[in-house]
Enzyme design. Sequence first.
Site, PDB file in Angstrom:
ATOM      1  N   GLY A  26      40.251  33.199  42.963  1.00  0.00           N
ATOM      2  CA  GLY A  26      40.671  33.951  41.482  1.00  0.00           C
ATOM      3  C   GLY A  26      40.907  32.756  40.375  1.00  0.00           C
ATOM      4  N   ALA A  27      39.580  32.737  39.198  1.00  0.00           N
ATOM      5  CA  ALA A  27      39.639  31.622  38.645  1.00  0.00           C
ATOM      6  C   ALA A  27      41.069  30.870  38.147  1.00  0.00           C
ATOM      7  CB  ALA A  27      39.006  31.933  37.183  1.00  0.00           C
ATOM      8  N   ASP A  61      35.729  34.196  35.167  1.00  0.00           N
ATOM      9  CA  ASP A  61      34.919  32.473  35.842  1.00  0.00           C
ATOM     10  C   ASP A  61      34.977  31.658  34.702  1.00  0.00           C
ATOM     11  OD1 ASP A  61      35.294  34.182  38.060  1.00  0.00           O
ATOM     12  OD2 ASP A  61      35.832  32.428  39.100  1.00  0.00           O
TER      13      ASP A  61
HETATM   14  O1  MRU Z   1      34.935  34.012  44.996  1.00  0.00           O
HETATM   15  P1  MRU Z   1      36.449  34.293  43.577  1.00  0.00           P
HETATM   16  O2  MRU Z   1      36.999  35.292  44.820  1.00  0.00           O
HETATM   17  O3  MRU Z   1      37.190  33.150  43.353  1.00  0.00           O
HETATM   18  O4  MRU Z   1      36.116  35.373  42.951  1.00  0.00           O
HETATM   19  C1  MRU Z   1      37.216  35.524  42.110  1.00  0.00           C
HETATM   20  C2  MRU Z   1      36.397  36.731  41.110  1.00  0.00           C
HETATM   21  O5  MRU Z   1      35.564  36.943  40.445  1.00  0.00           O
HETATM   22  C3  MRU Z   1      37.865  36.908  40.102  1.00  0.00           C
HETATM   23  O6  MRU Z   1      36.901  38.236  39.281  1.00  0.00           O
HETATM   24  C4  MRU Z   1      37.510  36.374  39.064  1.00  0.00           C
HETATM   25  O7  MRU Z   1      37.973  35.444  39.245  1.00  0.00           O
HETATM   26  C5  MRU Z   1      38.412  36.288  36.980  1.00  0.00           C
HETATM   27  S1  MRU Z   1      40.158  37.540  37.622  1.00  0.00           S
HETATM   28  C6  MRU Z   1      40.873  36.646  38.010  1.00  0.00           C
END
Ligand code: MRU
Length: 360
Positions: free
Chosen positions: A64-65, A252
Amino acid sequence: VILDVPATPPGAIPTVAWRSDSPTGIPGAVEFLDQTALPQEARVLRCTTVEEVRDAIRRLAVRGAPAIGVAGAYGLVAGVQSAADAGPAEVDAALRAHAARLREARPTAVNLGWALDRCQAAARHERSGASTVAAVLAQAREIQAQDEAACAAMGRNALPLLRHGGTYLTHCNSGRLATAGIGTAFGVFVTAMAAGLSPKVFVGEVRPLLQGARLTAFELAERGIAGCLIPDTAAGALLASGRIDAVFVGADRIARNGDTANKIGTYALAEIARANCVPFHVVAPTSTLDAEIPDGSFIPIEERDPREVLAFRGVRSAPEGFPVWNPAFDVTPAHLIATVVTELAVHTPPYDFARRPAGR
Ligand code: MRU
């Protein structure tokens, strides 16, 4: 109304935490709730080196970003703390090498590089190893605290976009497991719940790593929010059914013109939402804005190991070695996005994120 919801529900393991027995915080370790084991098992992953943190980010033990931004910042503390007795030149070299190593762990979320830049900038004028380590730790803690506050503010800002008893669709996981607070898009549902709006939230499984099924369904249950899991392939039928009031997703990286990278599949949802006149909202902190790039074509898209698609947790579902394309993110063009909600404002088209607010 005060909508103050704790980032971590009582008794639960926090997503990211810096732990130390010393009042200075040094020496310490960064602890994660290991997301690879959820929802079957809630276990702590303790990291004391840059390589361990980098590996945790790459394996999506933390993801998560905004959360990987916080994780990267604490990873930097873990890396430089052993150099506390070294001279300034040596610590500076270690800081740069560790930041470079952490930065390349995942390419798409801009929050990771942003957090590492902030930590490096905070250390720039320090004259000793010990003060450098202290400055990086203080900065990492500030990044974490600011993200927690940003999540709460995004939730409040987005509330007017919801109605009492509304039904929403989200994608991937953007909750407390993806941030240092209640979440971005998911935080909107947590805030709506606290405000008495009783939202209902649909989420797709999110192949191949099932962040929707494993993590968002887990968080919906954790927060007592009504949810419904769908196979990713059911999203078109759901949006065409007229049952969804709006789609809320995280991000992201958001380019200057509003083009938004988010978990693979987000773009398809945005197109189907548009075709069915369902508003599509992006919720992200200003740390996710990338003012350096004019549009989404400049966003680096992570491609992950084919084995993630050929098998899940060791159980094969396709012929061994079959060709695979496994992009982790896609870009939703700005023209499909009704609003971009940050901790500062609700932005509407045409988007222009050329200026990042001072100090962020
Ligand atoms: O590959 P991940 O699980 O890190 O992807 C995360 C996402 O796509 C979330 O929607 C994104 O980080 C934004 S929400 C905090």
